[in-house]
Design an enzyme around this catalytic site. Structure first.
Site, PDB file in Angstrom:
ATOM      1  N   GLU A   1       6.020  22.760   9.152  1.00  0.00           N
ATOM      2  CA  GLU A   1       7.269  23.370   9.610  1.00  0.00           C
ATOM      3  C   GLU A   1       8.156  23.791   8.437  1.00  0.00           C
ATOM      4  OE1 GLU A   1       8.130  24.455  12.452  1.00  0.00           O
ATOM      5  OE2 GLU A   1       6.380  23.678  13.485  1.00  0.00           O
TER       6      GLU A   1
ATOM      7  N   TYR B   1      16.215  22.671  14.503  1.00  0.00           N
ATOM      8  CA  TYR B   1      14.930  23.242  14.906  1.00  0.00           C
ATOM      9  C   TYR B   1      13.769  22.337  14.472  1.00  0.00           C
ATOM     10  CZ  TYR B   1      10.571  25.498  14.473  1.00  0.00           C
ATOM     11  OH  TYR B   1       9.224  25.707  14.534  1.00  0.00           O
TER      12      TYR B   1
ATOM     13  N   ASP C   1      14.017  28.687  17.727  1.00  0.00           N
ATOM     14  CA  ASP C   1      13.923  29.450  16.478  1.00  0.00           C
ATOM     15  C   ASP C   1      14.082  30.937  16.815  1.00  0.00           C
ATOM     16  OD1 ASP C   1      11.539  30.178  17.660  1.00  0.00           O
ATOM     17  OD2 ASP C   1      10.340  29.936  15.847  1.00  0.00           O
TER      18      ASP C   1
END
Ligand code: SF4
Length: 353
Positions: free
Chosen positions: A34, A117, A135
């Protein structure tokens, strides 16, 4: 499960890409992917993910690594604060959480470089907790399907989109739902030319039915771009060259570049050597000017850098003129240092690496 989520996850089961971090529930690997994928294309990010996974198989390996090694592996990916934060957070997990990735959403959110997020992504993908990710893909899909025109970069917009995302979430399998909506945005409901004609939502999609696909989502502010003019001093004597580690809060902290004179516009040779900055820096320096590179343009999200590299050979010893925070290295060792892409481009063009 909402009808929306059911359709979406069925689509995902048939269309998802096979990506390395999707075959694991290891929070360390999910977190790593991520952070790498923020502001990065999947094809570029995948190569970096695999490099990091190989170099640091566990979060403790990452925490114990030398910062120079972490920055060097990150080289070329940009947004270098991500690498610094990644390293700091790995140390927190190792020291404070004894090497166990925290499970609570609150503790995940406390890790350096982890925002709403990323925390939702880790909590849902790794631990199956019901946090909805929001996102750029999610903003776009929700805005278009439901016709939400509140600007996505306003605080009202953030609140509204978060609430809608949470209401759509499949609480039984939030990880799959979250991955599905992001994948759908990335592969189907793309920013430009989405595939509306064959889309599973085209019979209900507000944007498609009202011809608003190109205008949604709405953004309030335009990104301001600042132009900067860098004059790099390539101080080289035979096999030795001066580089310096960038400090402070500007771009590329902890990466290496050359001693720098920043000016408010692009300078030609005469202007450069008569400029106050050059005179202050060079003092009594006796030198031979060899050449200046063609201008380089380097684009960052909020800045455009225009750079020239002035190749200068000092007559005396390099030691005497090395500015603060600079180091003298052998040209053959340059590849060991983490440098921004702009510097790497110059070094390659000048056959220095
Ligand atoms: S119909 Fe077009 S705009 Fe609407 S969700 Fe599908 S791809 Fe996106």
């Amino acid at each position: 499960m909402t009808h929306f989520s059911e359709k979406l996850t069925n689509w995902y089961a048939q269309n998802k890409r096979d990506l390395p971090w999707r075959n694991t529930r290891d929070p360390y690997r999910i977190w790593l992917s991520e952070i790498i994928l923020q502001q990065t294309r999947v094809d570029q990010g995948t190569a970096y993910y695999l490099k990091f996974e190989e170099a640091f198989p566990t979060v403790v390996d990452l925490a114990r690594a030398d910062n120079e090694k972490v920055m060097k592996l990150w080289q070329g990916l940009g947004y270098y604060s991500r690498a610094r934060n990644l390293h700091t957070a790995a140390k927190t997990i190792t020291d404070v959480h004894k090497g166990d990735f925290p499970r609570s959403h609150k503790q995940i959110l406390e890790l350096k470089g982890v925002g709403e997020y990323t925390a939702a992504a880790i909590a849902s993908f790794a631990f199956g907790q019901p946090y909805a990710v929001v996102d750029g893909n999610v903003y776009r899909v929700i805005s278009r399907v439901f016709g939400i025109k509140t600007p996505i970069d306003s605080s009202q917009g953030k609140k509204e989109f978060n609430e809608i995302a949470a209401s759509l979430l499949d609480k039984k399998d939030p990880g799959t739902h979250n991955q599905a909506i992001m994948e759908f945005g990335a592969l189907y409901c793309k920013p430009a030319s989405p595939d509306c004609n064959s889309c599973i939502f085209n019979n209900v999609c507000h944007a498609y039915r009202n011809n608003e696909v190109q205008t949604l989502p709405v953004k309030e502010k335009k990104t301001k771009i600042r132009s900067r003019f860098f004059n790099y001093l390539v101080l080289q004597k035979k096999e030795q060259i001066i580089i310096r580690k960038r400090r402070g809060n500007d771009i590329w902290t902890n990466l290496y570049d050359f001693p720098l004179i920043e000016t408010s516009s692009e300078l030609e040779e005469e202007e450069f050597f008569t400029s106050t900055q050059w005179k202050e820096l060079s003092g009594q320096l006796d030198f031979k000017f060899s050449k200046v590179s063609p201008p380089y343009k380097h684009i960052l999200s909020h800045q455009h850098i225009f750079a020239k590299f002035w190749l200068i050979e000092p007559k005396g010893s390099l030691k005497k003129i090395a500015p603060a925070a600079s180091v003298i290295v052998n040209v053959s060792d340059l590849t060991k240092y983490a440098v921004p892409r702009l510097i790497e481009r110059y070094l390659q063009d000048a056959s220095l690496i």
